[in-house]
Design an enzyme around this catalytic site. Structure first.
Site, PDB file in Angstrom:
ATOM      1  N   LYS A 139       0.846  -1.196   0.000  1.00 27.69           N
ATOM      2  CA  LYS A 139       0.000   0.000   0.000  1.00 27.69           C
ATOM      3  C   LYS A 139       0.884   1.249   0.000  1.00 27.69           C
ATOM      4  CE  LYS A 139      -3.934   1.871   2.695  1.00 27.69           C
ATOM      5  NZ  LYS A 139      -4.749   1.671   3.921  1.00 27.69           N
ATOM      6  N   SER A 152      -9.673  -0.612   7.350  1.00 28.19           N
ATOM      7  CA  SER A 152      -9.146  -0.537   5.978  1.00 28.19           C
ATOM      8  C   SER A 152      -8.432  -1.775   5.454  1.00 28.19           C
ATOM      9  CB  SER A 152      -8.212   0.660   5.835  1.00 28.19           C
ATOM     10  OG  SER A 152      -8.982   1.808   5.626  1.00 28.19           O
ATOM     11  N   SER A 161      -9.675   1.569   3.022  1.00 30.40           N
ATOM     12  CA  SER A 161      -8.863   2.300   2.080  1.00 30.40           C
ATOM     13  C   SER A 161      -7.820   1.443   1.358  1.00 30.40           C
ATOM     14  CB  SER A 161      -8.163   3.447   2.820  1.00 30.40           C
ATOM     15  OG  SER A 161      -7.276   2.921   3.787  1.00 30.40           O
TER      16      SER A 161
HETATM   17  N1  GLN Z   1     -13.123   3.620   6.342  1.00 31.92           N
HETATM   18  C1  GLN Z   1     -12.540   4.149   7.530  1.00 31.92           C
HETATM   19  C2  GLN Z   1     -12.327   5.630   7.388  1.00 31.92           C
HETATM   20  O1  GLN Z   1     -12.697   6.157   6.414  1.00 31.92           O
HETATM   21  C3  GLN Z   1     -11.291   3.426   7.867  1.00 31.92           C
HETATM   22  C4  GLN Z   1     -10.098   3.920   7.180  1.00 31.92           C
HETATM   23  C5  GLN Z   1      -8.866   3.161   7.548  1.00 31.92           C
HETATM   24  O2  GLN Z   1      -8.927   2.155   8.228  1.00 31.92           O
HETATM   25  N2  GLN Z   1      -7.734   3.674   7.107  1.00 31.92           N
HETATM   26  O3  GLN Z   1     -11.809   6.276   8.249  1.00 31.92           O
END
Ligand code: GLN
Length: 474
Positions: free
Chosen positions: A78, A177, A153
């Site tokens: 990532k 994420s 994400s």
């Molecule tokens: N979907 C969650 C957010 O928007 C988690 C994001 C993440 O875990 N980086 O904050």
């Protein structure tokens, strides 16, 4: 092309001499040729892959089974994790030109284990989102149905594994994420106990929530990657040694707790059916499944969307076009800062910085930030109490399968996707998402995942549960 999907299978074939890292890189390139244009999992594919593969082959020849365990295994990373000499953009315009000057600790560890990094994967800008639609460089599509998001994400990492380009990828998980894209893409996704894995060299989102972990095709592979990247690190003072917590023993049969009240009405009926058959399978295997009451879980989303933006606003202050980020050009110094941030950040990032600055401001700190932190402590106590009677808690990873592009445009409806994942980050416990079947949408079978949550330090228990319920029945 190979049908070898796991690291374990690749390693065995390398050692048996029936397959080589060079062949694996060719297979990777083939998959990219076929799918990447449409899927867009990668922001960058590195160019020295065949050289790396040749090097790995030498090591394998010379050391055989004694060679480092990931020798010649292709991994995707990532793009909020620093690899020395490679761009680390976090999918933001403000970091579009930023090249990492050092390796993240987890990257050094994976390099030492012999892995080949094939490329950097797409994400929601600074890891903020649940769909990868917030990337400044265009969205990633779900290989199971290209009309749908891969989750986020870590959507690029999930798509890279799901399209068969790599057996495993690294993601980060601040509120789900790793687990939610794993669920949407039919993979195993692992979020470790907070502090088990070093955050040194990760582009921070919410420092008290962030953890890095693997997306894989098997639980054994997730365990393998975790065993390599975990451990205390003097470069990250929040890392802990494995003996920090009381031992979380493995058992012949486990008691699973289901917070029925929390599941309520928000889960799609067919996702719920998959979840119920998961429960039946556990019972058939001799485990027990009981209801648990965890009334505070419901406050998780509200607390997360106060704590996380607060930390975001502070962490992202460094991107001012001077210390970090592309320089803005204004009339004077203040103008330069404003221009850098106005042009460099996307809408969701700005929304969270504003929200975070607000909840931390003198007049509102106690009402919002202080309260959210208090809820966190209470949630942790509530969970610890539940773990006195159950060995693990189980929930669907997300209330729905992958949704279509643009369907969650309203930020609040997007945030609701995180309802089952954020309590885990708020309390610091480990959790794993494992495929639990598919549901039909628009004539496509879409994967959905079940999430198991263990007490602090219970990482091994989750791997044990996962291997027995998933790997062995695959
Ligand atoms: N979907 C969650 C957010 O928007 C988690 C994001 C993440 O875990 N980086 O904050």
């Amino acid at each position: 092309m190979t049908n070898m999907k796991t690291i374990t299978e690749l390693r065995e074939a390398y050692l048996a001499g029936t397959y080589t890292p060079t062949e694996a890189i060719h297979a990777f390139t083939e998959v990219l040729k076929e799918h990447e244009k449409e899927v867009h999992a990668f922001l960058e594919v590195f160019d020295d892959l065949l050289e790396q593969a040749a090097e790995a082959e030498k090591v394998l020849k010379e050391h055989g089974a004694e060679s480092p365990v990931l020798t010649g295994i292709p991994l995707a990373i990532k793009n909020n994790i620093l690899i020395k000499g490679k761009k680390a953009t976090a999918s933001s315009k403000i970091l579009a030109e930023y090249t990492a000057s050092y390796d993240a600790t987890i990257i050094s560890k994976l390099k030492a284990a012999g892995a080949i990094f094939v490329g950097a994967t797409n994400l929601d800008e600074f890891a903020m989102g649940s769909s990868t639609e917030n990337s400044a460089f265009g969205p990633t599509k779900n290989p199971h149905d290209e009309r749908r998001v891969p989750g986020g994400s870590s959507g690029g990492s999930a798509a890279a594994v799901a399209m068969g380009a790599v057996p495993a990828a690294l993601g980060t998980d601040t509120g789900g994420s790793i687990r939610q894209p794993a669920s949407y893409c039919g993979l195993v996704g692992y979020k470790p106990t907070y502090g088990a894995v070093s955050r040194f060299g990760l582009i921070a989102m919410g420092s008290s929530l962030d953890q890095a972990g693997p997306l894989t095709n098997s639980v054994a592979d997730a365990e393998l990657i975790h065993s390599i990247i975990s451990g205390s690190d003097e470069l990250d003072m929040t890392t802990i040694s494995p003996d920090t917590y009381a031992e979380v023993p493995l058992k012949q049969t486990y008691t699973f707790g289901v917070p029925r009240d929390f599941l309520g009405s928000g889960v799609d009926a067919d996702v719920m059916e998959c979840f119920e058959s998961q429960i039946e399978a556990l019972k058939a295997a001799g485990h027990s499944v009981v209801d648990v009451e965890l009334p505070l879980l419901e406050q998780g989303l509200a607390a997360y969307y106060v704590v996380m933006p607060a930390e975001v606003s502070s962490n992202l202050a460094r991107f001012d076009g001077m210390r970090y980020g592309t320089r803005g050009k204004g009339e004077d110094l203040l103008d330069d800062y404003l221009a850098a941030r106005a042009e460099g950040f996307g809408a969701e990032v700005k929304r969270r910085i504003l929200l975070g600055t607000y909840v931390l401001s003198a007049g509102y700190y106690d009402a919002y930030y202080g309260k959210a932190e208090a809820v966190r402590v209470m949630m942790r106590e509530e969970l610890n109490k539940a773990f006195k009677t159950v060995d693990a808690i189980m929930l669907p990873t997300a209330p729905t399968p992958a949704f279509t592009f643009g369907s969650q445009e309203d930020p609040l409806s997007m945030y609701k996707q995180d309802i089952f994942t954020v309590p885990v980050n708020l309390t610091g416990v480990p959790a794993i998402s494992i495929p639990m079947g598919t549901v039909q949408r628009d004539e496509k079978a879409l994967p959905v995942g079940v999430q198991y949550i263990a007490p602090h330090g219970g990482d091994q228990r989750l791997f044990d549960i996962g291997k027995r319920t998933y790997d062995e029945t695959r």
